[in-house]
Scaffold this motif. Structure first.
Motif, mmCIF file in Angstrom:
data_model
loop_
_atom_site.group_PDB
_atom_site.id
_atom_site.type_symbol
_atom_site.label_atom_id
_atom_site.label_comp_id
_atom_site.label_asym_id
_atom_site.label_seq_id
_atom_site.Cartn_x
_atom_site.Cartn_y
_atom_site.Cartn_z
ATOM 1 N N UNK A 134 91.422 22.823 133.589
ATOM 2 C CA UNK A 134 90.433 23.712 134.220
ATOM 3 C C UNK A 134 90.600 23.713 135.737
ATOM 4 N N UNK A 135 90.931 22.553 136.289
ATOM 5 C CA UNK A 135 91.096 22.454 137.743
ATOM 6 C C UNK A 135 92.218 23.362 138.239
ATOM 7 N N UNK A 136 93.204 23.645 137.390
ATOM 8 C CA UNK A 136 94.319 24.504 137.780
ATOM 9 C C UNK A 136 94.092 25.970 137.423
ATOM 10 N N UNK A 137 92.967 26.257 136.772
ATOM 11 C CA UNK A 137 92.697 27.617 136.323
ATOM 12 C C UNK A 137 92.164 28.466 137.480
ATOM 13 N N UNK A 138 92.778 29.593 137.773
ATOM 14 C CA UNK A 138 92.253 30.463 138.848
ATOM 15 C C UNK A 138 90.830 30.901 138.519
ATOM 16 N N UNK A 139 90.022 31.069 139.549
ATOM 17 C CA UNK A 139 88.619 31.434 139.344
ATOM 18 C C UNK A 139 88.477 32.749 138.596
ATOM 19 N N UNK A 146 92.476 39.529 125.135
ATOM 20 C CA UNK A 146 92.125 40.106 126.428
ATOM 21 C C UNK A 146 92.441 39.178 127.583
ATOM 22 N N UNK A 147 92.566 37.880 127.296
ATOM 23 C CA UNK A 147 92.884 36.934 128.360
ATOM 24 C C UNK A 147 94.281 37.226 128.910
ATOM 25 N N UNK A 148 94.549 36.712 130.106
ATOM 26 C CA UNK A 148 95.866 36.933 130.706
ATOM 27 C C UNK A 148 96.952 36.414 129.780
ATOM 28 N N UNK A 149 98.074 37.117 129.664
ATOM 29 C CA UNK A 149 99.126 36.714 128.737
ATOM 30 C C UNK A 149 99.908 35.508 129.228
ATOM 31 N N UNK A 150 99.239 34.380 129.264
ATOM 32 C CA UNK A 150 99.900 33.125 129.639
ATOM 33 C C UNK A 150 99.857 32.188 128.453
#
Length: 530
Positions: free
Chosen positions: A342-347, A412-416
């Motif tokens: 979570x700490x690395x997840x962009x806002x 729908x989430x970013x394709x990562x």
């Protein structure tokens, strides 16, 4: 001669009071027990009542076990007074009901109970209450966190909104802590403590829990033989109230139903119920600083959205509320890695959302209705936007977590790559995933996936398998970013595809040169704007 003992016959002892019938029955009973037989005692008037009710009304089967005081005292231990009132006619009726028409429902409830019973007993006992009041939750909701009554009482402990708020539970359009088994149990324990302090009786407290303390207090004041309602602090007083019209039928039945359910719950196998042993579900708690989608947390914790929702039934919108930190429960052992991810997840990736470009004439309310979200939810997701001053071309974030399916939310989430895998071009297959779903997630074709992973025509995959999702030398993220076309399938719509890829319908039309009247054609290749 004791012949009837050897032949295991029933015996009835008749005679005037004080002639020793009970002592004689107990002595003969002990003799029968010593030779390996079971003995049941009945008072004559109770036996006659049971015979008269052998085929009770409402289709309840009368041929079921009904324990007497001696059996209860010897079989189990109690910290509420069950033995004294077990012979009450309404308790006996519910015992038969739960073994007849109510059997299937009670069996479901009893199998839910082990998940919560240790926690509830411990919390009740901390307030100086008997742990056996756990059976209130059994008859209130069957330990269902999502139960809702006709009166709009909610959760395992069936709190009304005002009572829940009085005991510190948050109830709004984002969070309903009446559905949180841990916080609701804490509130219920304090509520029952207050009621017991007021009435001095666990059964009167239980009646007040059901009907409200005011109604029970009024009943006590009007109870015949007591002018001021004082001196009535005993469980027997409830049964005095039972014989009047001072309580509603639902409240009159509440304590007898509690006693009957408790009797069966203590010894389910004796009454023909099969309860599967289960341990409370262990969990880790993490704190998210602001609004975060539960599907995002599930991905970071490498679990399913269903699992996160089950552990956090209090969140109504599939997301934590905006503008405040929230505690989220996840499967045990996943806490440290989830916090690190979570700490690395962009806002801007904390919530599954759609970006909407404001068009001429649009209002905040109209946009909210279009995406089937509340206007307050839309405003909360866009704190710097003034609803009365929307500008043409302005970008709005539309949180859609509460209005779409689990699979749609994930797509729908970013394709990562999901949590637990790197972006080096590989994906770890989870239970329930399909090859087509993985292909869609990374923006590649099923044919490429089969070729890169030597899967053959069938394309069989299994949970735990490591799949290459990008050509050698390219990362998964690069491949996903490059492959921004979509082949239209039968039944798909522009609106649905816009939500799926996080773009507006107008942007899709513009990128593909489509007029406002144009419709999709199955098999067509659609460009997805970046």
């Amino acid at each position: 001669t004791g012949r009837f003992i050897d032949q295991r016959e029933d015996a009835i002892f008749l005679g005037p009071p004080g002639t020793g019938k009970s002592h004689l029955a107990q002595s003969i009973g002990r003799a029968a027990i010593n030779q390996g037989d079971k003995v049941t005692y009945r008072e004559a008037h109770v036996l006659l009542e049971e015979l008269a009710e052998a085929a009770p009304a409402d289709g309840v089967n009368g041929d079921v076990p009904t324990p007497d005081k001696a059996e209860l005292a010897n079989a189990v231990t109690w910290d509420i007074d069950v033995e004294t009132f077990n012979d009450h006619s309404r308790v006996q009726w519910y015992l038969k009901f739960f073994q007849g028409r109510g059997r299937e429902r009670l069996n479901i409830w009893l199998n839910r109970m082990p998940r919560y019973e240790p926690m509830i007993r411990e919390r009740l006992q901390r307030e100086g209450l008997p742990g056996d009041l756990v059976y209130l939750a059994l008859i209130e909701s069957g330990f269902s966190n999502t139960a809702t009554s006709r009166a709009k009482a909610v959760g395992m402990w069936q709190f009304m909104k005002a009572t829940g708020k009085h005991y510190g539970l948050r109830v709004d359009s984002w969070v309903d802590e009446r559905r949180d088994p841990y916080k609701a149990t804490d509130a219920a324990a304090r509520h029952l403590r207050d009621l017991n302090n007021r009435f001095g009786s666990f059964y009167l407290a239980a009646a007040a829990y059901n009907a409200g303390s005011g109604r029970v207090s009024r009943g006590l004041r009007r109870l015949p033989g007591d002018d001021d309602g004082e001196g009535l602090a005993s469980d027997a007083t409830f049964f005095r109230l039972y014989d009047t019209k001072l309580l509603r039928r639902e409240t009159k039945d509440y304590v007898p139903k509690l006693i009957a359910a408790a009797v069966i719950a203590k010894e389910p196998s004796r009454y023909g119920f099969t309860v599967t042993p289960a341990e409370p579900i262990p969990y880790d708690s993490i704190v998210v600083p602001t609004m975060t989608g539960l599907d995002v947390i599930a991905r970071l914790a490498d679990t399913t959205l269903a699992a996160v929702r089950e552990m956090n039934p209090q969140y109504l919108r599939l997301t934590t509320p905006p503008g405040r930190a929230s505690v989220v429960r996840i499967p045990a052992g996943r806490g440290p890695t989830t916090v690190a991810a979570y700490a690395e997840l962009p806002a801007n990736r904390r919530v599954t959302f759609v970006e909407h470009v404001v068009a001429r004439g649009e209002t905040m309310g109209g946009i909210a209705r279009r995406y089937r979200v509340s206007q307050s939810m839309l405003a909360a997701a866009n704190p710097k936007v003034k609803p009365s001053r929307l500008r043409v071309g302005q970008m709005l974030i539309v949180p859609t977590g509460g209005g779409i399916s689990t699979s749609m939310a994930r797509r729908m989430a970013a394709p990562t790559a999901p949590a637990g895998t790197s972006t080096s071009g590989y994906h770890r297959v989870r239970r329930g995933e399909t090859l087509s779903g993985i292909a869609d997630e990374y923006g590649v074709s099923q044919r490429d996936l089969r070729r890169w992973n030597a899967l053959g025509k069938a394309g069989h995959i299994q949970a735990g398998q490591r799949l290459r999702v990008a050509p050698p030398g390219r990362s998964g993220a690069t491949a996903a970013a490059a492959a921004r076309t979509h082949t239209v399938r039968r039944g798909e719509t522009l609106t649905g595809l816009a939500k799926r890829y996080g773009v507006s319908v107008d942007a899709l039309r513009e990128a593909n040169g489509m007029s406002p009247e144009a419709t999709l054609r199955a098999g067509a290749a659609l460009k997805i704007p970046g």
